[in-house]
Scaffold this active site. Structure first.
Site, PDB file in Angstrom:
ATOM      1  N   ASP A  67       3.495 -17.572  21.813  1.00  0.00           N
ATOM      2  CA  ASP A  67       4.456 -16.702  22.477  1.00  0.00           C
ATOM      3  C   ASP A  67       5.902 -17.121  22.188  1.00  0.00           C
ATOM      4  O   ASP A  67       6.161 -18.230  21.696  1.00  0.00           O
ATOM      5  CB  ASP A  67       4.203 -16.676  23.999  1.00  0.00           C
ATOM      6  CG  ASP A  67       3.801 -18.043  24.564  1.00  0.00           C
ATOM      7  OD1 ASP A  67       4.063 -19.061  23.904  1.00  0.00           O
ATOM      8  OD2 ASP A  67       3.233 -18.087  25.653  1.00  0.00           O
ATOM      9  N   ASN A 135      -0.500 -20.408  37.788  1.00  0.00           N
ATOM     10  CA  ASN A 135      -1.104 -19.181  38.356  1.00  0.00           C
ATOM     11  C   ASN A 135      -2.292 -18.702  37.516  1.00  0.00           C
ATOM     12  O   ASN A 135      -2.745 -17.578  37.661  1.00  0.00           O
ATOM     13  CB  ASN A 135      -0.042 -18.076  38.474  1.00  0.00           C
ATOM     14  CG  ASN A 135       0.501 -17.622  37.112  1.00  0.00           C
ATOM     15  OD1 ASN A 135       0.107 -18.152  36.067  1.00  0.00           O
ATOM     16  ND2 ASN A 135       1.381 -16.647  37.115  1.00  0.00           N
ATOM     17  N   HIS A 137      -2.322 -18.373  34.185  1.00  0.00           N
ATOM     18  CA  HIS A 137      -2.002 -17.662  32.938  1.00  0.00           C
ATOM     19  C   HIS A 137      -2.323 -18.514  31.715  1.00  0.00           C
ATOM     20  O   HIS A 137      -2.334 -19.744  31.777  1.00  0.00           O
ATOM     21  CB  HIS A 137      -0.547 -17.157  32.912  1.00  0.00           C
ATOM     22  CG  HIS A 137       0.515 -18.194  32.707  1.00  0.00           C
ATOM     23  ND1 HIS A 137       1.670 -18.253  33.457  1.00  0.00           N
ATOM     24  CD2 HIS A 137       0.634 -19.217  31.817  1.00  0.00           C
ATOM     25  CE1 HIS A 137       2.420 -19.244  33.033  1.00  0.00           C
ATOM     26  NE2 HIS A 137       1.815 -19.855  32.033  1.00  0.00           N
ATOM     27  N   GLU A 142      -0.062 -12.952  32.196  1.00  0.00           N
ATOM     28  CA  GLU A 142       0.027 -13.198  33.634  1.00  0.00           C
ATOM     29  C   GLU A 142      -1.150 -12.538  34.346  1.00  0.00           C
ATOM     30  O   GLU A 142      -1.825 -11.675  33.768  1.00  0.00           O
ATOM     31  CB  GLU A 142       1.352 -12.604  34.156  1.00  0.00           C
ATOM     32  CG  GLU A 142       2.605 -13.189  33.513  1.00  0.00           C
ATOM     33  CD  GLU A 142       3.001 -14.561  34.067  1.00  0.00           C
ATOM     34  OE1 GLU A 142       2.151 -15.255  34.676  1.00  0.00           O
ATOM     35  OE2 GLU A 142       4.159 -14.950  33.872  1.00  0.00           O
TER      36      GLU A 142
END
Ligand code: F6R
Length: 245
Positions: A67, A135, A137, A142
């Protein structure tokens, strides 16, 4: 999913390096899928040390990164392109033209996603390194990201912006959007190693390993991958201890 629990971050990095080094020695033309963030730094420093000491060569290796922040050029110190150069590529003999990452300055977002997807379809990862978001990801996928997603643009969640702000002067400097490989691009890798260190990852580790496979915990999709190894230290493994002993 195979699970390796190590004493601490250093042992986690040793175990990750062992798998990476086997991949590179068995196939000097391998495609390495790489991640940024704090977690793989120990792995990258071991790759650099091994290159210096043992001459392990990356001349024919190709890389694809997960990314990149939108709006940052590759010379921006906070960009992931810069991170990869300063933590790995500048210190091994990889050819810069063999390293790939989304272009954070691309103006036509959909053309850039198409370019990267086309590239990934020819450069299938022999190994994909992943870190884990607190979280759940992976890359910048996400919670809520469809499992069949390919490279796309994301708006980063508040929790990710907060987690990543430690690397910026101020939270307001953290870009709000990024390009990311999708979950299906990641699942296409032949082998995956996902690294997790520290207690703040314990809940995500539990959801990934023991939770239901659901989009609320993107990393849970890795339960369906045929060759994934989670390497985590004891603090990150806190909530799965009873299952791995
Ligand atoms: C980085 C990436 C992210 C990180 C994750 C964990 O390229 O895709 O998913 O792997 O946010 O980050 P660290 O390792 O900094 O805790």
């Amino acid at each position: 999913m195979k699970v390796i629990v190590t004493k601490d971050y250093e042992e986690m990095s040793d175990a990750a390096f062992e798998i990476m080094s086997k991949t590179v020695s068995e196939n000097p033309r391998a495609v390495l899928g790489l991640a940024t963030g704090s977690t793989p730094l120990g792995l990258y420093s071991r790759m650099v040390a091994d290159h210096e000491k043992n001459g392990t060569s990356y001349k024919e290796i190709k890389t694809v990164n997960l990314d990149e922040y939108i709006g940052l050029d590759s010379d921006n110190k906070e960009s992931y392109a810069y991170f990869m150069r300063k933590n790995l590529f500048d210190f091994i003999d990889i050819k810069k033209e063999n390293t790939n990452i989304e272009d954070g300055t691309a103006e036509d977002f959909s053309a850039e996603c198409e370019r990267y997807n086309a590239l990934l379809s020819v450069l299938r990862q022999d190994i994909q390194v992943l870190g884990l978001g607190s979280n759940g990801h992976i890359a910048f996928n996400e919670p809520g990201t469809p499992f069949d997603s390919v490279t796309h643009v994301v708006s980063l969640s508040e929790s990710t912006i907060k987690d990543n702000s430690r690397l910026f002067d101020s939270i307001d400097d953290v870009p709000k959007k990024a390009f990311t490989m999708g979950l299906s691009n990641i699942m296409n890798a032949k082998k995956i190693i996902i690294l997790a260190s520290g207690e703040n990852k314990a809940k995500a580790v539990y959801g990934m390993v023991k939770g239901k496979i659901c989009v609320d915990v993107p990393a849970s999709i890795l339960q369906n991958h045929a060759d994934t190894t989670l390497i985590c230290d004891a603090s990150a493994a806190k909530l799965i201890e009873e299952f791995v002993k």
